[in-house]
Design an enzyme around this catalytic site. Structure first.
Site, mmCIF file in Angstrom:
data_model
loop_
_atom_site.group_PDB
_atom_site.id
_atom_site.type_symbol
_atom_site.label_atom_id
_atom_site.label_comp_id
_atom_site.label_asym_id
_atom_site.label_seq_id
_atom_site.Cartn_x
_atom_site.Cartn_y
_atom_site.Cartn_z
ATOM 1 N N GLU A 246 0.816 -1.218 0.000
ATOM 2 C CA GLU A 246 0.000 0.000 0.000
ATOM 3 C C GLU A 246 0.854 1.275 0.000
ATOM 4 O OE1 GLU A 246 -2.744 -0.487 3.324
ATOM 5 O OE2 GLU A 246 -4.150 -1.448 1.976
ATOM 6 N N ASP A 319 -8.730 -8.752 3.822
ATOM 7 C CA ASP A 319 -8.514 -7.652 4.766
ATOM 8 C C ASP A 319 -9.587 -7.542 5.840
ATOM 9 O OD1 ASP A 319 -7.424 -5.464 5.938
ATOM 10 O OD2 ASP A 319 -7.931 -4.046 4.369
ATOM 11 N N GLU A 347 -12.768 -1.982 12.018
ATOM 12 C CA GLU A 347 -12.677 -1.210 10.773
ATOM 13 C C GLU A 347 -13.800 -1.540 9.800
ATOM 14 O OE1 GLU A 347 -8.930 -1.641 8.711
ATOM 15 O OE2 GLU A 347 -9.669 -0.604 6.938
HETATM 16 O O1 GCW Z 1 -7.098 -2.556 5.713
HETATM 17 C C1 GCW Z 1 -6.123 -1.714 5.428
HETATM 18 C C2 GCW Z 1 -6.523 -0.497 6.187
HETATM 19 C C3 GCW Z 1 -5.383 0.454 6.311
HETATM 20 C C4 GCW Z 1 -4.249 -0.296 7.015
HETATM 21 C C5 GCW Z 1 -3.869 -1.503 6.161
HETATM 22 C C6 GCW Z 1 -2.810 -2.369 6.827
HETATM 23 C C7 GCW Z 1 -2.560 0.519 8.484
HETATM 24 O O2 GCW Z 1 -7.613 0.102 5.530
HETATM 25 O O3 GCW Z 1 -5.814 1.533 7.072
HETATM 26 O O4 GCW Z 1 -3.149 0.532 7.224
HETATM 27 O O5 GCW Z 1 -4.971 -2.313 5.986
HETATM 28 O O6 GCW Z 1 -3.183 -3.301 7.505
HETATM 29 O O7 GCW Z 1 -1.641 -2.112 6.641
#
Ligand code: GCW
Length: 673
Positions: A246, A319, A347
């Protein structure tokens, strides 16, 4: 005469029933699950405490002998866990004469990961700003002590203080000094301090030209940095790393592997007994299936990681969705230490607004059989350690909702013993958190309060699955990860719901079978074939693994479309039931706690209706099918929801109006469907 006698009897009866009416004990949730306990120091003072070197370091034994209660343990840490276990047993009424309890933790490393930023915001944090108060001159000692005590009481022994999307400044002299002060407090509770690092720190902090893990200058920089940290914090735990993920840089930017990067850091902290937790949350935008990528990248590296490196893997392959199968990596890596990453912060399950008890979700994952070493190799046994992304913040109750506290508690209890069942944990939590009203017997409290609350909690995660994304659907979220946006298909594909649901006029679902992305073959047999075959694939994951025609009939005899509609409807119905149950519990709960949950449950119901209206309405636009006759009509037409998102405040919390309905913003621009 007769009349006045009857009146007297009636008045007496009324008085009696008023006396018998339970009187809730005032409380506000700021004591979390220690509300019903005697203070730790008092419990400690009441026992004969001894270190017994014959016991493993973190093990304890509580027993009665010579007319006295004893707590024996392998070390100071074990003693602390023993005294907390006794404190819990007392609160649960399980500490009677003859008590004999011997335990030791299943995993050595039981950590919370805080996604706290140095500007005091918290990524995916729904309980206010950072509890560490990075921007204040003083250390919030009282809160850190409370946190330490809560963690220790459930056996957690490590905390990564800062976000995995790390700011390099965490490693400058000023922040190391501050972290050392926090570590000094946490140490008193047996909690080791760890930090997330940014891969490019040598470049950002000291102007190095490269981040190549094989470059001697880079290696030296990290060794020197480790020496500096350990000089300030002699028992520093080590580093957590998000690399090549990311947008975060990593060793791959220099043509090196995750193992090269992790081992370089491992070498830097090894002389001090430190570890490196290297995250497997990696995926590139170009791959046809994000769910395949962790195995593709990490399986070739199996056996190549240093001894003090542990690969930290999210529970599911995508995720933290309300329901995912377990990550196939847990069944694939054989010569690599693995660490579970659960997400305690909600989340994708309604933030701190929705009641979603995650013990059941984690139990489902930990008990899943990977078949790695033959049948009977559950995830809990292929991993060596466990971490949870914390849900703590600066709110007075630390978690933003009394029911969110249950997830921190449950995470700690499962980290201590992954074989505990979610129901027992919830039962324990309720009894320790909510004080029994005065004048109420244990039996009545159990029947009238504990059991109904337990029932809500045990059904709550499935309710979220039902109203957010049932039958294996996943990632139907808008950008904030709070509300629905099944229509989103603009931007990076694997960040859009359309990539995951693949709905068109003919059908819906992600084909991960051998005809599709072949994700199924990342699982060991017989799971691979079980998931691949429509006849055997669990129906709660069916659209995760299969793309199906809308009129495909599931085992209920209903079509996929009918099941989808029914599940959304059921989710709302479940939340309505929670609300009704909670309404009836008012006489037993302190007003502050009752009001909080009452309001949040109303928000949850309205959000559930929004989820249903948005998803069912959107899919209906695509397939043109009528709603089944036995589900309720939609409340809001899709035209008023499509392309719209909830309004959020500065910290990312969704805003609800005075009727507790989400404030949905009109689209800024019109987008193609
Ligand atoms: O799910 C995503 C989240 C991000 C997070 C990332 C991760 C810390 O939306 O906010 O960043 O995973 O786990 O690295």
């Amino acid at each position: 005469m007769r009349k006045s006698f009857i009146l007297t009897v009636l008045a007496g009866a009324a008085l009696l029933s008023a006396c018998n009416r339970p009187v809730p004990v005032a409380q506000d949730g700021t004591d979390l699950w220690l509300a019903a306990s005697r203070p730790y120091s008092e419990v400690l003072a009441s026992v004969q405490a001894d270190i017994d070197p014959a016991l493993p370091a973190e093990a304890f034994h509580i027993y009665d002998a010579d007319g006295q209660r004893h707590v024996a343990a392998g070390s100071e840490a074990g003693l602390r866990y023993g005294v907390y276990a006794l404190q819990r047993a007392e609160a649960l009424g399980q500490a009677g004469p003859g008590m004999d309890l011997q335990e030791q933790p299943f995993y050595d490393l039981r950590l919370l990961n805080h996604w706290d930023n140095l500007d005091d915001t918290v990524e995916r944090g729904y309980a206010g700003e950072s509890m560490w108060e990075w921007t204040s001159p003083a250390i919030p000692e009282a809160r850190i002590r409370q946190y330490g005590e809560l963690c220790a009481s459930v056996g957690l022994n490590g905390a990564v203080l800062n976000n995995v999307n790390s700011n390099p400044l965490i490693l400058d002299a000023e922040h190391i000094a501050r972290v050392a002060k926090i570590a000094d407090i946490l140490r008193e509770y047996g909690i080791k301090t760890y930090l997330s690092i940014k891969w490019t720190s040598p470049i950002a902090l000291n102007g190095l030209k490269s981040g190549d893990p094989l470059d001697p200058k880079v290696r030296k920089w990290w060794k020197d940095k480790a020496a500096e940290i350990y000089a300030a914090i002699p028992d520093f735990g080590g580093f957590l790393v998000k690399a090549n993920s990311e947008g975060q840089a990593g060793p791959q930017d220099y043509g090196r592997t995750h193992a090269d990067g992790a081992n370089m850091l491992g070498e830097a902290v090894a002389p001090y007994g430190g570890i490196v937790m290297w995250r497997a949350f990696v995926y590139s935008p170009t791959s046809p299936d994000r769910a395949n990528q962790a195995v593709e990248e990490f399986l070739p590296l199996d056996g190549k990681f240093a001894d003090n490196v542990i690969v930290q893997i999210k529970n599911g392959p995508v995720d933290f969705q309300p329901r995912e199968p377990f990550s196939p990596l847990f069944g694939k890596l054989k010569d690599t230490k693995m660490m579970m990453e659960f997400q305690v912060t909600q989340e994708y399950l309604g933030f701190s607004n929705h009641l979603a008890y995650l013990g059941t979700m984690w139990e489902e994952c930990l008990k899943s059989d990977t078949y790695r070493d033959g049948p009977g190799t559950p995830v809990s046994k292929t991993i060596n350690a466990i971490a949870g992304v914390a849900n703590t913040g600066r709110d007075p109750n630390l978690c933003g909702y009394v029911f969110a506290q249950a997830n921190w508690y449950a995470f700690g209890r499962l980290a201590w013993n992954p074989e505990l069942c979610a129901e027992q944990i919830a039962d324990e939590w309720i009894r320790q958190t909510f004080l029994k009203p005065e004048g109420m017997s244990d039996k009545a409290f159990t029947a009238k309060f504990v059991e109904p609350v337990l029932d809500i909690m045990m059904n709550s995660r499935e309710a979220v699955v039902n109203y957010e994304m049932p039958v294996g659907l996943h990632h139907l979220f808008g950008g904030t990860h709070y509300g629905p946006a099944p229509w989103d298909r603009l931007g990076r594909p694997d960040w859009t719901p359309a990539y995951y649901h693949k709905a068109d006029s003919a059908g819906i679902g992600f084909d991960r079978t051998r005809e599709g992305s072949d994700n199924v073959d990342q699982y060991n047999e017989p799971l691979a074939s079980t998931f691949n075959d429509l006849a055997t694939c669990p129906e709660n994951l069916i659209l995760w693994f299969h793309h199906l025609p809308w009129d495909y009939r599931l085992s209920s005899g209903r079509t996929v479309w009918e099941e989808i509609c029914l599940h959304y409807d059921t989710g709302i119905y479940q939340v309505e039931t929670f609300r009704r149950t909670w309404a009836g519990l008012k006489p037993y709960v302190a007003p502050a706690l009752w009001e909080e949950a009452n309001k949040k449950l109303e928000i949850q119901q309205h959000d559930a209706e929004w989820w249903r209206d948005a998803n069912v309405g959107y899919f209906q636009r695509i397939n043109g099918l009528p709603l089944p006759s036995d589900v309720r009509p939609l409340d809001t037409p899709i035209d008023s929801l499509i392309y719209r998102q909830v309004q959020s405040d500065r910290l990312g919390m969704p805003i609800h109006d005075e009727n507790n309905r989400p404030v949905i913003l009109a689209p800024r621009f019109r987008r193609p469907m």
